[in-house]
Structures are given as structure tokens and as C-alpha cells.
Design a protein around this motif. Structure first.
Motif, short mmCIF file in Angstrom:
data_model
loop_
_atom_site.label_atom_id
_atom_site.label_comp_id
_atom_site.label_asym_id
_atom_site.label_seq_id
_atom_site.Cartn_x
_atom_site.Cartn_y
_atom_site.Cartn_z
N TYR A 92 6.00 5.30 5.51
CA TYR A 92 6.42 6.12 4.67
C TYR A 92 7.68 7.16 3.94
O TYR A 92 7.66 7.37 2.88
CB TYR A 92 6.55 8.45 5.55
N LEU A 93 8.59 5.78 3.50
CA LEU A 93 9.17 6.06 2.78
C LEU A 93 8.30 5.38 1.48
O LEU A 93 9.09 5.72 -0.08
CB LEU A 93 10.10 5.13 2.70
N SER A 94 8.06 4.24 1.94
CA SER A 94 7.50 3.37 0.79
C SER A 94 6.01 4.80 -0.03
O SER A 94 6.32 4.56 -1.16
CB SER A 94 5.98 2.04 1.31
N THR A 95 5.37 5.70 0.43
CA THR A 95 4.89 6.09 -0.20
C THR A 95 5.38 7.89 -0.59
O THR A 95 4.86 8.60 -0.84
CB THR A 95 3.74 6.85 0.65
N LEU A 126 4.89 -0.92 -7.62
CA LEU A 126 5.72 -2.05 -8.23
C LEU A 126 4.75 -3.45 -7.45
O LEU A 126 3.44 -4.50 -7.92
CB LEU A 126 6.50 -2.25 -8.23
N ALA A 127 4.80 -3.31 -6.35
CA ALA A 127 4.48 -4.64 -5.78
C ALA A 127 3.31 -4.64 -5.20
O ALA A 127 2.78 -5.66 -5.20
CB ALA A 127 5.40 -4.35 -4.35
N LEU A 146 -1.62 -7.59 2.48
CA LEU A 146 0.07 -9.03 2.20
C LEU A 146 0.73 -8.29 1.74
O LEU A 146 2.29 -8.81 1.89
CB LEU A 146 -1.48 -9.04 0.91
N LEU A 147 1.24 -6.80 1.77
CA LEU A 147 2.40 -6.09 1.32
C LEU A 147 3.01 -5.43 3.25
O LEU A 147 3.96 -4.90 3.30
CB LEU A 147 2.00 -4.33 0.48
N GLU A 148 2.27 -5.68 3.67
CA GLU A 148 2.36 -5.24 5.21
C GLU A 148 2.60 -3.78 5.32
O GLU A 148 3.67 -3.29 6.16
CB GLU A 148 3.94 -6.71 5.57
#
Length: 119
Positions: free
Chosen positions: A14-17, A50-51, A69-71
Motif C-alpha cells: 500500500y505504500l508503493s501505491t 519509475l520501477a 518482476l517488481l515483487e
């Protein structure tokens, strides 16, 4: 995004979003194909976006492949991809539908025709 062996990821999904739980594009499926548009990347994009652009730089991937790929969970990747699609940085197309079942009668007629040519 970064994981520990045998444990939970160091950064919760949830932090990545940015805390967003639902994608802006609800029709984005697990097998939807994502392609980066290319061009200049705008400043200020979150690291996870960006990833995603980075893994799409070499070609197209399905949502589930990019998530692996981004786990990240597929749900988180759908949020990230939806935002990039809204910014016109990524294109998405529907998954390729499965082929229709072949007609066994047609295959039998083709085989019979090929046997007839052989004789």
C-alpha cells in the motif's frame, strides 16, 4: 518492493501505491498487456511507478508478469499501471482471447484429404 528471503516485503504494497487501494482503471485485467509509451519521464513520479516504467522499457509485459518482476501484488500493480495510463505514459490492451476450439470434423476432412493426396 524490496523483499527479504522467506519473509514479508520490507515496503508494504500500500505504500508503493501511495495508499490508493483501487485502480483508476477497473477493467485492467491480470493478463492485460502493458507497454511504455516512451519519451521523457516526468519529474516527481513515485519510485514504484519509475520501477514499472523501467521494466516496461524493454518491451511489453502482462500485469501479472510486471507484478512478479517488481515483487508486488497484482492489485498494487493495477493501481500503479492505472495511474501511468491516466498520465499517457503506458498503454494497455486487453488480453488476447483464447483461441476458439477447433472443429474436429474439419480436422478429419483435412487429414482425409492429405491421405488421398499421398496415394
Amino acid at each position: 518492493m524490496t523483499g527479504r528471503r522467506g519473509g514479508r516485503p520490507l515496503v508494504p504494497a500500500y505504500l508503493s501505491t501511495g495508499g490508493v487501494a483501487r485502480p483508476s482503471r477497473p477493467h485492467l485485467e491480470r493478463l492485460s498487456v502493458l507497454t511504455a509509451v516512451g519519451g521523457a519521464t516526468p519529474a516527481g513520479l513515485p519510485a514504484a511507478q519509475l520501477a514499472l516504467l523501467d521494466v516496461l522499457d524493454d518491451g511489453s509485459l502482462t500485469v501479472v508478469e510486471a507484478a512478479a518482476l517488481l515483487e508486488l501484488p497484482v492489485s498494487a500493480l493495477r493501481v500503479l499501471a492505472g495511474d501511468l495510463i491516466d498520465r499517457n505514459l503506458v498503454l494497455a490492451r486487453a488480453p488476447i482471447p483464447p483461441a476458439e476450439r477447433f472443429d474436429p470434423d474439419l480436422l478429419k476432412r483435412v487429414a482425409d484429404g492429405l491421405r488421398a493426396l499421398k496415394h
